[in-house]
Design a protein around this motif. Structure first.
Motif, PDB file in Angstrom:
ATOM      1  N   UNK A 125       0.820  -1.208   0.000  1.00  0.00           N
ATOM      2  CA  UNK A 125       0.000   0.000   0.000  1.00  0.00           C
ATOM      3  C   UNK A 125       0.857   1.262   0.000  1.00  0.00           C
ATOM      4  N   UNK A 126       1.942   1.245   0.758  1.00  0.00           N
ATOM      5  CA  UNK A 126       2.793   2.431   0.833  1.00  0.00           C
ATOM      6  C   UNK A 126       3.387   2.776  -0.533  1.00  0.00           C
ATOM      7  N   UNK A 127       3.826   1.776  -1.261  1.00  0.00           N
ATOM      8  CA  UNK A 127       4.420   2.026  -2.577  1.00  0.00           C
ATOM      9  C   UNK A 127       3.372   2.546  -3.553  1.00  0.00           C
ATOM     10  N   UNK A 128       2.160   2.024  -3.484  1.00  0.00           N
ATOM     11  CA  UNK A 128       1.078   2.507  -4.351  1.00  0.00           C
ATOM     12  C   UNK A 128       0.745   3.951  -4.006  1.00  0.00           C
ATOM     13  N   UNK A 129       0.696   4.268  -2.707  1.00  0.00           N
ATOM     14  CA  UNK A 129       0.422   5.645  -2.284  1.00  0.00           C
ATOM     15  C   UNK A 129       1.512   6.593  -2.765  1.00  0.00           C
ATOM     16  N   UNK A 130       2.750   6.190  -2.630  1.00  0.00           N
ATOM     17  CA  UNK A 130       3.868   7.050  -3.079  1.00  0.00           C
ATOM     18  C   UNK A 130       3.801   7.253  -4.588  1.00  0.00           C
ATOM     19  N   UNK A 131       3.461   6.205  -5.317  1.00  0.00           N
ATOM     20  CA  UNK A 131       3.355   6.314  -6.779  1.00  0.00           C
ATOM     21  C   UNK A 131       2.304   7.346  -7.182  1.00  0.00           C
ATOM     22  N   UNK A 132       1.186   7.356  -6.491  1.00  0.00           N
ATOM     23  CA  UNK A 132       0.106   8.282  -6.840  1.00  0.00           C
ATOM     24  C   UNK A 132       0.290   9.674  -6.246  1.00  0.00           C
ATOM     25  N   UNK A 133       1.118   9.814  -5.203  1.00  0.00           N
ATOM     26  CA  UNK A 133       1.220  11.088  -4.489  1.00  0.00           C
ATOM     27  C   UNK A 133       2.420  11.938  -4.888  1.00  0.00           C
ATOM     28  N   UNK A 134       3.233  11.496  -5.824  1.00  0.00           N
ATOM     29  CA  UNK A 134       4.440  12.252  -6.177  1.00  0.00           C
ATOM     30  C   UNK A 134       4.130  13.667  -6.649  1.00  0.00           C
ATOM     31  N   UNK A 135       3.151  13.826  -7.505  1.00  0.00           N
ATOM     32  CA  UNK A 135       2.798  15.146  -8.015  1.00  0.00           C
ATOM     33  C   UNK A 135       2.287  16.062  -6.922  1.00  0.00           C
ATOM     34  N   UNK A 136       1.457  15.535  -6.041  1.00  0.00           N
ATOM     35  CA  UNK A 136       0.905  16.345  -4.959  1.00  0.00           C
ATOM     36  C   UNK A 136       1.966  16.731  -3.953  1.00  0.00           C
ATOM     37  N   UNK A 137       2.888  15.830  -3.673  1.00  0.00           N
ATOM     38  CA  UNK A 137       3.965  16.149  -2.732  1.00  0.00           C
ATOM     39  C   UNK A 137       4.855  17.258  -3.293  1.00  0.00           C
ATOM     40  N   UNK A 138       5.164  17.197  -4.573  1.00  0.00           N
ATOM     41  CA  UNK A 138       5.963  18.264  -5.192  1.00  0.00           C
ATOM     42  C   UNK A 138       5.210  19.588  -5.139  1.00  0.00           C
ATOM     43  N   UNK A 139       3.897  19.547  -5.332  1.00  0.00           N
ATOM     44  CA  UNK A 139       3.081  20.752  -5.235  1.00  0.00           C
ATOM     45  C   UNK A 139       3.181  21.362  -3.840  1.00  0.00           C
ATOM     46  N   UNK A 140       3.039  20.523  -2.813  1.00  0.00           N
ATOM     47  CA  UNK A 140       3.081  21.024  -1.439  1.00  0.00           C
ATOM     48  C   UNK A 140       4.457  21.567  -1.064  1.00  0.00           C
ATOM     49  N   UNK A 141       5.514  20.924  -1.552  1.00  0.00           N
ATOM     50  CA  UNK A 141       6.871  21.366  -1.220  1.00  0.00           C
ATOM     51  C   UNK A 141       7.127  22.778  -1.747  1.00  0.00           C
ATOM     52  N   UNK A 142       6.528  23.140  -2.869  1.00  0.00           N
ATOM     53  CA  UNK A 142       6.739  24.473  -3.435  1.00  0.00           C
ATOM     54  C   UNK A 142       5.656  25.455  -2.987  1.00  0.00           C
ATOM     55  N   UNK A 143       4.395  25.015  -2.981  1.00  0.00           N
ATOM     56  CA  UNK A 143       3.284  25.942  -2.730  1.00  0.00           C
ATOM     57  C   UNK A 143       3.196  26.396  -1.276  1.00  0.00           C
ATOM     58  N   UNK A 144       3.455  25.517  -0.318  1.00  0.00           N
ATOM     59  CA  UNK A 144       3.329  25.908   1.089  1.00  0.00           C
ATOM     60  C   UNK A 144       4.335  27.005   1.448  1.00  0.00           C
ATOM     61  N   UNK A 145       5.653  26.801   1.193  1.00  0.00           N
ATOM     62  CA  UNK A 145       6.574  27.898   1.522  1.00  0.00           C
ATOM     63  C   UNK A 145       6.364  29.133   0.655  1.00  0.00           C
ATOM     64  N   UNK A 146       5.970  28.942  -0.595  1.00  0.00           N
ATOM     65  CA  UNK A 146       5.737  30.086  -1.472  1.00  0.00           C
ATOM     66  C   UNK A 146       4.581  30.943  -1.000  1.00  0.00           C
ATOM     67  N   UNK A 147       3.469  30.299  -0.646  1.00  0.00           N
ATOM     68  CA  UNK A 147       2.316  31.061  -0.135  1.00  0.00           C
ATOM     69  C   UNK A 147       2.623  31.660   1.230  1.00  0.00           C
TER      70      UNK A 147
END
Length: 176
Positions: A125-147
C-alpha cells in the motif's frame, strides 16, 4: 447542452457578483467565447491511427502523478497570487483555498486499473500511495513555503491543510 451552459453561466455570474461585480464585463464574454470554441471544436476528430492507440485522458492522468506536474501547478498558483494581493485578506484566502483545492484534486487522480495491477504485482500500500502522491507532494513542497512567504503564515497553513485533506482522500480511495 444549452441548459448546462446556462447553469454554468448563472454560477459564473453569481460568483462574480459576490466577489467582484466589475469583472462581469470581462468574465461573461470570455465564458461565452470559450463555450463557442468548445462547440465549434466538438466535431473535430483525431485520425484513426492516433485515436486507436491512445486512451483519452490516460496520458493526462499519468502526467498528473509526476513531480513536474506538481511543480508546474504550484508555480501557476503562485503566479495567480501576484495580482491577488490587491484583494482583501478574505478574498485572498478564498482564492488560495479554491486554487489549491482545484490543483490538489487534479494532482491526486487515482487510476483503479493501476492500483489493481500494482496490488496483483505484489506492491504494498505504501508504494502505491507514493506512486500516486508524487505530483501532490511536489506541489506542497513548493506551494506551502511560497504562499507562506508571499501572503503570510495563514496562507501557507491553508495550502497545507487543503493539501493534506486531499491526500487523505486519495489514500482512502486507494485503500478502498
Amino acid at each position: 447542452m444549452a441548459a448546462w451552459l446556462s447553469i454554468g453561466l448563472a454560477l459564473l455570474v453569481v460568483v462574480f457578483l459576490i466577489a467582484r461585480p466589475s469583472l462581469l464585463v470581462a468574465s461573461v464574454p470570455a465564458y461565452l467565447v470559450g463555450a463557442l470554441v468548445a462547440g465549434l471544436t466538438d466535431g473535430v476528430r483525431l485520425p484513426k491511427r492516433i485515436a486507436g492507440t491512445v486512451r483519452p485522458g490516460w496520458t493526462l492522468r499519468a502526467w498528473s502523478r509526476r513531480p513536474i506536474a506538481g511543480m508546474a501547478a504550484a508555480i501557476v498558483l503562485l503566479i495567480l497570487l501576484l495580482p491577488a494581493r490587491t484583494l482583501g485578506m478574505n478574498a485572498l484566502m478564498a482564492m488560495i483555498g479554491v486554487g489549491t483545492l482545484l490543483f490538489a484534486l487534479a494532482l491526486t487522480t487515482v487510476d483503479d486499473a493501476i492500483v489493481r495491477f500494482m496490488t496483483i504485482a505484489g506492491h504494498g500500500s505504501r508504494r502505491i500511495l507514493v506512486h500516486h502522491a508524487k505530483g501532490m507532494m511536489a506541489f506542497l513542497v513548493i506551494a506551502v513555503p511560497g504562499c507562506w512567504a508571499w501572503s503570510g503564515p495563514v496562507a501557507g497553513g491553508v495550502v497545507f491543510a487543503i493539501g493534506t485533506a486531499v491526500m487523505l482522500l486519495m489514500t482512502l480511495r486507494i485503500l478502498a
